[in-house]
Design an enzyme around this catalytic site. Sequence first.
Site, PDB file in Angstrom:
ATOM      1  N   ARG A 196      -8.565  -0.534   4.682  1.00 49.84           N
ATOM      2  CA  ARG A 196      -7.635   0.429   4.087  1.00 49.84           C
ATOM      3  C   ARG A 196      -6.300  -0.221   3.737  1.00 49.84           C
ATOM      4  NH1 ARG A 196      -6.014   4.377   7.982  1.00 49.84           N
ATOM      5  NH2 ARG A 196      -4.629   4.773   6.254  1.00 49.84           N
ATOM      6  N   ASP A 208       4.419   0.795  12.167  1.00 53.70           N
ATOM      7  CA  ASP A 208       3.221   0.134  11.631  1.00 53.70           C
ATOM      8  C   ASP A 208       3.077  -1.319  12.102  1.00 53.70           C
ATOM      9  OD1 ASP A 208       2.478   2.429  10.366  1.00 53.70           O
ATOM     10  OD2 ASP A 208       2.990   1.769   8.340  1.00 53.70           O
ATOM     11  N   CYS A 250      -4.766  12.988  12.786  1.00 54.70           N
ATOM     12  CA  CYS A 250      -5.540  11.774  12.582  1.00 54.70           C
ATOM     13  C   CYS A 250      -5.452  10.928  13.834  1.00 54.70           C
ATOM     14  CB  CYS A 250      -5.059  11.011  11.361  1.00 54.70           C
ATOM     15  SG  CYS A 250      -3.474  10.252  11.643  1.00 54.70           S
ATOM     16  N   ARG A 261       0.516  14.759  12.942  1.00 53.84           N
ATOM     17  CA  ARG A 261       0.993  14.576  11.570  1.00 53.84           C
ATOM     18  C   ARG A 261       1.063  15.869  10.760  1.00 53.84           C
ATOM     19  NH1 ARG A 261      -1.214   8.795   9.448  1.00 53.84           N
ATOM     20  NH2 ARG A 261       0.723   8.766   8.293  1.00 53.84           N
ATOM     21  N   LYS A 287       0.841  -1.213   0.000  1.00 56.53           N
ATOM     22  CA  LYS A 287       0.000   0.000   0.000  1.00 56.53           C
ATOM     23  C   LYS A 287       0.870   1.254   0.000  1.00 56.53           C
ATOM     24  CE  LYS A 287      -1.832   1.606   4.030  1.00 56.53           C
ATOM     25  NZ  LYS A 287      -1.500   3.032   4.195  1.00 56.53           N
ATOM     26  N   ASN A 288       1.859   1.268   0.892  1.00 56.18           N
ATOM     27  CA  ASN A 288       2.655   2.491   1.068  1.00 56.18           C
ATOM     28  C   ASN A 288       3.637   2.738  -0.066  1.00 56.18           C
ATOM     29  OD1 ASN A 288       1.260   2.958   3.368  1.00 56.18           O
ATOM     30  ND2 ASN A 288       2.933   2.512   4.793  1.00 56.18           N
TER      31      ASN A 288
HETATM   32  C1  UD1 Z   1       4.267   6.905   6.319  1.00 51.17           C
HETATM   33  C2  UD1 Z   1       3.387   5.690   6.146  1.00 51.17           C
HETATM   34  C3  UD1 Z   1       2.845   5.234   7.490  1.00 51.17           C
HETATM   35  C4  UD1 Z   1       3.989   5.004   8.482  1.00 51.17           C
HETATM   36  C5  UD1 Z   1       4.896   6.219   8.533  1.00 51.17           C
HETATM   37  C6  UD1 Z   1       6.139   6.006   9.401  1.00 51.17           C
HETATM   38  C7  UD1 Z   1       2.486   5.996   3.927  1.00 51.17           C
HETATM   39  C8  UD1 Z   1       1.300   6.273   3.078  1.00 51.17           C
HETATM   40  N1  UD1 Z   1       2.300   6.027   5.246  1.00 51.17           N
HETATM   41  O1  UD1 Z   1       3.450   7.951   6.847  1.00 51.17           O
HETATM   42  O2  UD1 Z   1       2.122   4.014   7.296  1.00 51.17           O
HETATM   43  O3  UD1 Z   1       3.453   4.765   9.766  1.00 51.17           O
HETATM   44  O4  UD1 Z   1       5.342   6.584   7.220  1.00 51.17           O
HETATM   45  O5  UD1 Z   1       6.838   4.892   8.963  1.00 51.17           O
HETATM   46  O6  UD1 Z   1       3.560   5.714   3.424  1.00 51.17           O
HETATM   47  N2  UD1 Z   1       6.369  14.682  10.697  1.00 51.17           N
HETATM   48  C9  UD1 Z   1       6.540  16.002  10.998  1.00 51.17           C
HETATM   49  N3  UD1 Z   1       6.534  16.926   9.983  1.00 51.17           N
HETATM   50  C10 UD1 Z   1       6.350  16.553   8.679  1.00 51.17           C
HETATM   51  C11 UD1 Z   1       6.183  15.196   8.376  1.00 51.17           C
HETATM   52  C12 UD1 Z   1       6.192  14.272   9.404  1.00 51.17           C
HETATM   53  O7  UD1 Z   1       6.699  16.378  12.156  1.00 51.17           O
HETATM   54  O8  UD1 Z   1       6.349  17.431   7.794  1.00 51.17           O
HETATM   55  C13 UD1 Z   1       6.343  13.683  11.785  1.00 51.17           C
HETATM   56  C14 UD1 Z   1       4.979  12.968  11.874  1.00 51.17           C
HETATM   57  O9  UD1 Z   1       4.048  13.731  12.597  1.00 51.17           O
HETATM   58  C15 UD1 Z   1       5.364  11.688  12.562  1.00 51.17           C
HETATM   59  C16 UD1 Z   1       6.763  11.408  12.003  1.00 51.17           C
HETATM   60  O10 UD1 Z   1       7.245  12.644  11.481  1.00 51.17           O
HETATM   61  O11 UD1 Z   1       5.407  11.872  13.950  1.00 51.17           O
HETATM   62  C17 UD1 Z   1       6.792  10.350  10.920  1.00 51.17           C
HETATM   63  O12 UD1 Z   1       5.962  10.762   9.854  1.00 51.17           O
HETATM   64  P1  UD1 Z   1       6.239  10.351   8.340  1.00 51.17           P
HETATM   65  O13 UD1 Z   1       7.484   9.534   8.248  1.00 51.17           O
HETATM   66  O14 UD1 Z   1       6.123  11.563   7.503  1.00 51.17           O
HETATM   67  O15 UD1 Z   1       5.011   9.401   8.057  1.00 51.17           O
HETATM   68  P2  UD1 Z   1       3.987   9.444   6.843  1.00 51.17           P
HETATM   69  O16 UD1 Z   1       4.717   9.693   5.570  1.00 51.17           O
HETATM   70  O17 UD1 Z   1       2.840  10.322   7.184  1.00 51.17           O
END
Ligand code: UD1
Length: 422
Positions: A399, A307, A118, A123, A24-25
């Site tokens: 999902r 995850d 969420c 996030r 999915k990711n």
């Molecule tokens: C992706 C995955 C999700 C997984 C996560 C971490 C997808 C669609 N989803 O989510 O399943 O759990 O990686 O492995 O691929 N953060 C910030 N600022 C930002 C971006 C992120 O502070 O601009 C923080 C987030 O709040 C979180 C952490 O960084 O606490 C990790 O987030 P991130 O690695 O970005 O996860 P996603 O890409 O949202």
Amino acid sequence: MYTEKYLIKKAAPLSGTVEISGSKNAALPVLAASLLCSGKITVLNVPKLSDVDVMLDLLAYFGADVKRSADTVTVDCGSVQNRTPEYETAKKIRASFLLAGALLGRFGSCSMPMPGGCGIGLRPVDLHLKGFSAMGADITLEHGLVHISAPRLHGVSIYLDFPSVGATENIMLAAVYAKGDTCICNCATEPEIVDLAAFINKMGGKIEGAGTDSITVHGVGSLSGCSYGILPDRIEAGTYMLMAAAVSGSDLCIKNVVPQHLAPVIHKLNETGIKIITGEDLIRVDSCGGIKNTDIKTLPYPGFPTDMQAQFMALMTTGKGSGIVRETVFENRFMYVSELNRMGADIKIDGRSAVVNGVSHLSGTAVKATDLRAGAALVTAALMAEGTTEIGEIHHIDRGYENLEEKLRGIGVDICRIREEQ
Ligand code: UD1
């Protein structure tokens, strides 16, 4: 209107083979990236999941010609337009924000609904925006929409304060057509990042370093259509591994996996006493006796995946002794713990840590999935619990787990989906 729930009976040892679907990711960013190209893209091994359906609907909303046949999706973005998706659609999947990087790359501007928090945390997208801004984009936020504009992005060196998966992907997408080289330092190293880079390179992009903590995107002038196969879903595979570990006496073969992507899960299962045998594209889990609890700490790849945290907690509920689970990636990822405790688990939360004291047994009752992986944890617990467990809010599970009932029935689980009119 209707709701659906699962009824799951305590399982006999799991046996046989389960085939893992496409990730999915990895599929979500690859499909978002198809917006960068005006040629025809064929994506193979695309899982049938509600999150993927939302991404395909969004592509169609921009004017892409999208067709799906079994696990093959074709996307033709020859005549897409730069439009603003409705918040109600975009908020269904966090990955919709990846369309910002793709639209910015293709059209030089975009307006996207600002994602909210969420079920697992705030996030924010500050790191995504920091990257766009460093590349020369003007960013404003008005009435819940982020307007990003940069007639021509330029390459630059960007340092991520945290190796965010989404920010790394979004910046990669925006940088494909940028002038010069974009270097993303302290970037995410997840296998899904490597898959996205491989896909973009197959279209004619020039990305180096994916899988390391520094990626360089050399700007190119054009991309062309291609055919690309999505990598297997390591989180789906890991979930079935933990299910087999949870039901004592199981001997399960998990096929179509990359064992190396599951190294932290394999190590941690070994610590609990579970025997794992790996082959080129398969993993066999042999759970001859009960497990011994251990400690886990979630980290960016190649650390233990956040995850898989909830499913591992479910496994430890009936393990011997105590274990500590530390969640360092998301700030609010223990919402499901109260549901496990309703089934008889003994878990105490202290900030971003949870202490699991193994109990002799769980017992089935009515519980609710609070998010996708929480749902998988409840299914794992249900396999161990005496009697029948009723799991509500299973749209969260849909999902991220393709054909969950069919796959579980194939390995001996008594599970059914009940639909109730509201
Ligand atoms: C992706 C995955 C999700 C997984 C996560 C971490 C997808 C669609 N989803 O989510 O399943 O759990 O990686 O492995 O691929 N953060 C910030 N600022 C930002 C971006 C992120 O502070 O601009 C923080 C987030 O709040 C979180 C952490 O960084 O606490 C990790 O987030 P991130 O690695 O970005 O996860 P996603 O890409 O949202």
